[in-house]
Write a protein that holds these residues in place. Structure first.
Motif, PDB file in Angstrom:
ATOM      1  N   THR A   1       0.865  -1.173   0.000  1.00 53.03           N
ATOM      2  CA  THR A   1       0.000   0.000   0.000  1.00 53.03           C
ATOM      3  C   THR A   1       0.902   1.224   0.000  1.00 53.03           C
ATOM      4  OG1 THR A   1      -0.105   0.017   2.405  1.00 53.03           O
ATOM      5  CG2 THR A   1      -1.864  -1.150   1.261  1.00 53.03           C
ATOM      6  N   THR A   2       0.386   2.312  -0.490  1.00 52.75           N
ATOM      7  CA  THR A   2       1.184   3.534  -0.546  1.00 52.75           C
ATOM      8  C   THR A   2       0.873   4.393   0.667  1.00 52.75           C
ATOM      9  OG1 THR A   2       1.183   3.466  -2.945  1.00 52.75           O
ATOM     10  CG2 THR A   2       1.725   5.565  -1.923  1.00 52.75           C
ATOM     11  N   THR A   3       1.915   4.825   1.334  1.00 50.56           N
ATOM     12  CA  THR A   3       1.752   5.726   2.478  1.00 50.56           C
ATOM     13  C   THR A   3       2.672   6.930   2.270  1.00 50.56           C
ATOM     14  OG1 THR A   3       1.645   5.806   4.899  1.00 50.56           O
ATOM     15  CG2 THR A   3       3.509   4.669   3.955  1.00 50.56           C
ATOM     16  N   PRO A   4       2.259   8.118   2.680  1.00 50.23           N
ATOM     17  CA  PRO A   4       3.091   9.301   2.465  1.00 50.23           C
ATOM     18  C   PRO A   4       4.157   9.473   3.549  1.00 50.23           C
ATOM     19  CG  PRO A   4       1.038   9.949   3.483  1.00 50.23           C
ATOM     20  CD  PRO A   4       0.944   8.459   3.231  1.00 50.23           C
ATOM     21  N   VAL A   5       5.300   9.963   3.135  1.00 52.30           N
ATOM     22  CA  VAL A   5       6.305  10.478   4.061  1.00 52.30           C
ATOM     23  C   VAL A   5       6.509  11.935   3.669  1.00 52.30           C
ATOM     24  CG1 VAL A   5       8.690  10.363   4.859  1.00 52.30           C
ATOM     25  CG2 VAL A   5       7.432   8.246   4.391  1.00 52.30           C
ATOM     26  N   ILE A   6       6.261  12.836   4.600  1.00 50.52           N
ATOM     27  CA  ILE A   6       6.383  14.267   4.312  1.00 50.52           C
ATOM     28  C   ILE A   6       7.674  14.777   4.931  1.00 50.52           C
ATOM     29  CG2 ILE A   6       5.304  16.542   4.514  1.00 50.52           C
ATOM     30  CD1 ILE A   6       2.633  14.996   4.994  1.00 50.52           C
ATOM     31  N   MET A   7       8.506  15.393   4.115  1.00 54.05           N
ATOM     32  CA  MET A   7       9.760  15.982   4.566  1.00 54.05           C
ATOM     33  C   MET A   7       9.572  17.499   4.629  1.00 54.05           C
ATOM     34  SD  MET A   7      11.549  13.186   4.760  1.00 54.05           S
ATOM     35  CE  MET A   7      13.277  13.592   4.865  1.00 54.05           C
ATOM     36  N   PHE A   8      10.072  18.108   5.713  1.00 50.42           N
ATOM     37  CA  PHE A   8       9.951  19.552   5.929  1.00 50.42           C
ATOM     38  C   PHE A   8      11.330  20.195   5.973  1.00 50.42           C
ATOM     39  CE2 PHE A   8       6.333  17.519   7.958  1.00 50.42           C
ATOM     40  CZ  PHE A   8       5.264  18.284   7.525  1.00 50.42           C
ATOM     41  N   ASP A   9      11.421  21.439   5.526  1.00 50.65           N
ATOM     42  CA  ASP A   9      12.731  22.098   5.527  1.00 50.65           C
ATOM     43  C   ASP A   9      13.018  22.876   6.809  1.00 50.65           C
ATOM     44  OD1 ASP A   9      11.357  24.475   5.209  1.00 50.65           O
ATOM     45  OD2 ASP A   9      12.435  25.104   3.424  1.00 50.65           O
ATOM     46  N   ASP A  10      12.137  22.782   7.800  1.00 50.83           N
ATOM     47  CA  ASP A  10      12.396  23.372   9.117  1.00 50.83           C
ATOM     48  C   ASP A  10      12.305  22.270  10.164  1.00 50.83           C
ATOM     49  OD1 ASP A  10      12.759  25.973   8.158  1.00 50.83           O
ATOM     50  OD2 ASP A  10      10.616  26.410   8.280  1.00 50.83           O
ATOM     51  N   ASN A  11      12.962  22.460  11.300  1.00 45.21           N
ATOM     52  CA  ASN A  11      12.990  21.410  12.313  1.00 45.21           C
ATOM     53  C   ASN A  11      11.760  21.409  13.215  1.00 45.21           C
ATOM     54  OD1 ASN A  11      13.456  23.503  14.069  1.00 45.21           O
ATOM     55  ND2 ASN A  11      15.567  22.930  14.523  1.00 45.21           N
ATOM     56  N   ASP A  12      10.727  22.170  12.839  1.00 40.03           N
ATOM     57  CA  ASP A  12       9.484  22.174  13.622  1.00 40.03           C
ATOM     58  C   ASP A  12       8.284  21.797  12.747  1.00 40.03           C
ATOM     59  OD1 ASP A  12       9.336  24.429  12.060  1.00 40.03           O
ATOM     60  OD2 ASP A  12       8.945  25.806  13.703  1.00 40.03           O
ATOM     61  N   TYR A  13       8.529  20.941  11.740  1.00 41.38           N
ATOM     62  CA  TYR A  13       7.467  20.432  10.857  1.00 41.38           C
ATOM     63  C   TYR A  13       6.761  21.554  10.114  1.00 41.38           C
ATOM     64  CZ  TYR A  13       8.406  16.756  14.209  1.00 41.38           C
ATOM     65  OH  TYR A  13       9.042  15.860  15.018  1.00 41.38           O
ATOM     66  N   SER A  14       7.528  22.531   9.677  1.00 46.38           N
ATOM     67  CA  SER A  14       6.939  23.653   8.949  1.00 46.38           C
ATOM     68  C   SER A  14       7.868  24.036   7.806  1.00 46.38           C
ATOM     69  CB  SER A  14       6.719  24.841   9.889  1.00 46.38           C
ATOM     70  OG  SER A  14       7.960  25.351  10.326  1.00 46.38           O
ATOM     71  N   GLY A  15       7.523  25.107   7.138  1.00 46.90           N
ATOM     72  CA  GLY A  15       8.310  25.573   6.005  1.00 46.90           C
ATOM     73  C   GLY A  15       7.960  24.789   4.756  1.00 46.90           C
ATOM     74  N   ASP A  16       8.803  24.891   3.748  1.00 44.10           N
ATOM     75  CA  ASP A  16       8.564  24.141   2.519  1.00 44.10           C
ATOM     76  C   ASP A  16       8.547  22.663   2.846  1.00 44.10           C
ATOM     77  OD1 ASP A  16       8.456  26.424   0.985  1.00 44.10           O
ATOM     78  OD2 ASP A  16      10.572  26.334   0.418  1.00 44.10           O
ATOM     79  N   SER A  17       7.695  21.914   2.157  1.00 44.50           N
ATOM     80  CA  SER A  17       7.608  20.483   2.401  1.00 44.50           C
ATOM     81  C   SER A  17       7.361  19.760   1.086  1.00 44.50           C
ATOM     82  CB  SER A  17       6.479  20.167   3.382  1.00 44.50           C
ATOM     83  OG  SER A  17       5.230  20.505   2.831  1.00 44.50           O
ATOM     84  N   GLN A  18       7.589  18.461   1.109  1.00 43.33           N
ATOM     85  CA  GLN A  18       7.316  17.638  -0.053  1.00 43.33           C
ATOM     86  C   GLN A  18       6.833  16.275   0.421  1.00 43.33           C
ATOM     87  OE1 GLN A  18      10.363  17.666  -3.022  1.00 43.33           O
ATOM     88  NE2 GLN A  18       9.320  16.187  -4.307  1.00 43.33           N
ATOM     89  N   ASN A  19       5.819  15.746  -0.263  1.00 44.36           N
ATOM     90  CA  ASN A  19       5.230  14.458   0.051  1.00 44.36           C
ATOM     91  C   ASN A  19       5.870  13.400  -0.849  1.00 44.36           C
ATOM     92  OD1 ASN A  19       3.567  12.210   0.244  1.00 44.36           O
ATOM     93  ND2 ASN A  19       1.689  13.404   0.289  1.00 44.36           N
ATOM     94  N   PHE A  20       6.430  12.353  -0.238  1.00 45.81           N
ATOM     95  CA  PHE A  20       7.023  11.248  -0.988  1.00 45.81           C
ATOM     96  C   PHE A  20       6.209   9.985  -0.734  1.00 45.81           C
ATOM     97  CE2 PHE A  20      10.440  14.236  -0.210  1.00 45.81           C
ATOM     98  CZ  PHE A  20      11.008  14.359  -1.462  1.00 45.81           C
ATOM     99  N   PRO A  21       5.554   9.416  -1.761  1.00 48.35           N
ATOM    100  CA  PRO A  21       4.797   8.184  -1.571  1.00 48.35           C
ATOM    101  C   PRO A  21       5.746   6.993  -1.431  1.00 48.35           C
ATOM    102  CG  PRO A  21       4.654   8.902  -3.856  1.00 48.35           C
ATOM    103  CD  PRO A  21       5.440   9.947  -3.108  1.00 48.35           C
ATOM    104  N   VAL A  22       5.485   6.138  -0.430  1.00 48.05           N
ATOM    105  CA  VAL A  22       6.321   4.965  -0.185  1.00 48.05           C
ATOM    106  C   VAL A  22       5.436   3.726  -0.284  1.00 48.05           C
ATOM    107  CG1 VAL A  22       7.741   3.771   1.526  1.00 48.05           C
ATOM    108  CG2 VAL A  22       7.886   6.251   1.312  1.00 48.05           C
ATOM    109  N   ALA A  23       5.852   2.747  -1.094  1.00 46.47           N
ATOM    110  CA  ALA A  23       5.139   1.473  -1.213  1.00 46.47           C
ATOM    111  C   ALA A  23       5.537   0.609  -0.027  1.00 46.47           C
ATOM    112  CB  ALA A  23       5.501   0.789  -2.522  1.00 46.47           C
TER     113      ALA A  23
END
Length: 109
Positions: free
Chosen positions: A8-30
Motif C-alpha cells: 500500500t502507498t503511504t506518504p512520508v512528508i519531509m519539511f525544511d524546518d525542524n518544527d514540521y513547517s516551512g517548505d515540504s514535499q510528500n514522498f509516496p512509499v510502497a
C-alpha cells in the motif's frame, strides 16, 4: 505458488524546518502490511534542506544520505521527528518499516 506481498502507498512528508513547517514535499512509499518497504529514493538532483519528517504509517523509518539506501544512516527511528546530526539537510533515500511490536515478557513469580 509463492505468496506475494500486497503493498500500500503511504506518504512520508519531509519539511525544511525542524518544527514540521516551512517548505515540504510528500514522498509516496510502497509499504507491505508487515516488514519494510523497498528503498525509496527521494530523487533529488541537488542538496536538499530536509530537517524534520512525518510518515503516514509504519512503526519505524531509516533515513540515508545516498539515493540507494546506503552510506550514513539514522538506523531505525520513530516515524516522525527532527533529523539529527550529519543527516540534517542531506537525506536522499528512506526505508519505511511496519513491524509488529513484540509483547512484553510475562514474569513468573
Amino acid at each position: 505458488m509463492a505468496a506475494t506481498k500486497t503493498l500500500t502507498t503511504t506518504p512520508v512528508i519531509m519539511f525544511d524546518d525542524n518544527d514540521y513547517s516551512g517548505d515540504s514535499q510528500n514522498f509516496p512509499v510502497a509499504m507491505p502490511a508487515s516488514g519494510c518497504s523497498p528503498c525509496t529514493s527521494l530523487n533529488l538532483l541537488k542538496t536538499n534542506s530536509w530537517e524534520s519528517y512525518v510518515a503516514g504509517n509504519g512503526t519505524s523509518i531509516q533515513l540515508f544520505d545516498s539515493r540507494s539506501c546506503s552510506g550514513t544512516t539514522s538506523g531505525k527511528v520513530a516515524t516522525w521527528g527532527v533529523i539529527q546530526g550529519s543527516l540534517s539537510n542531506s537525506v536522499d533515500s528512506i526505508i519505511l518499516c511496519n513491524e509488529p511490536k513484540l509483547p512484553l515478557p510475562v514474569s513468573s513469580g
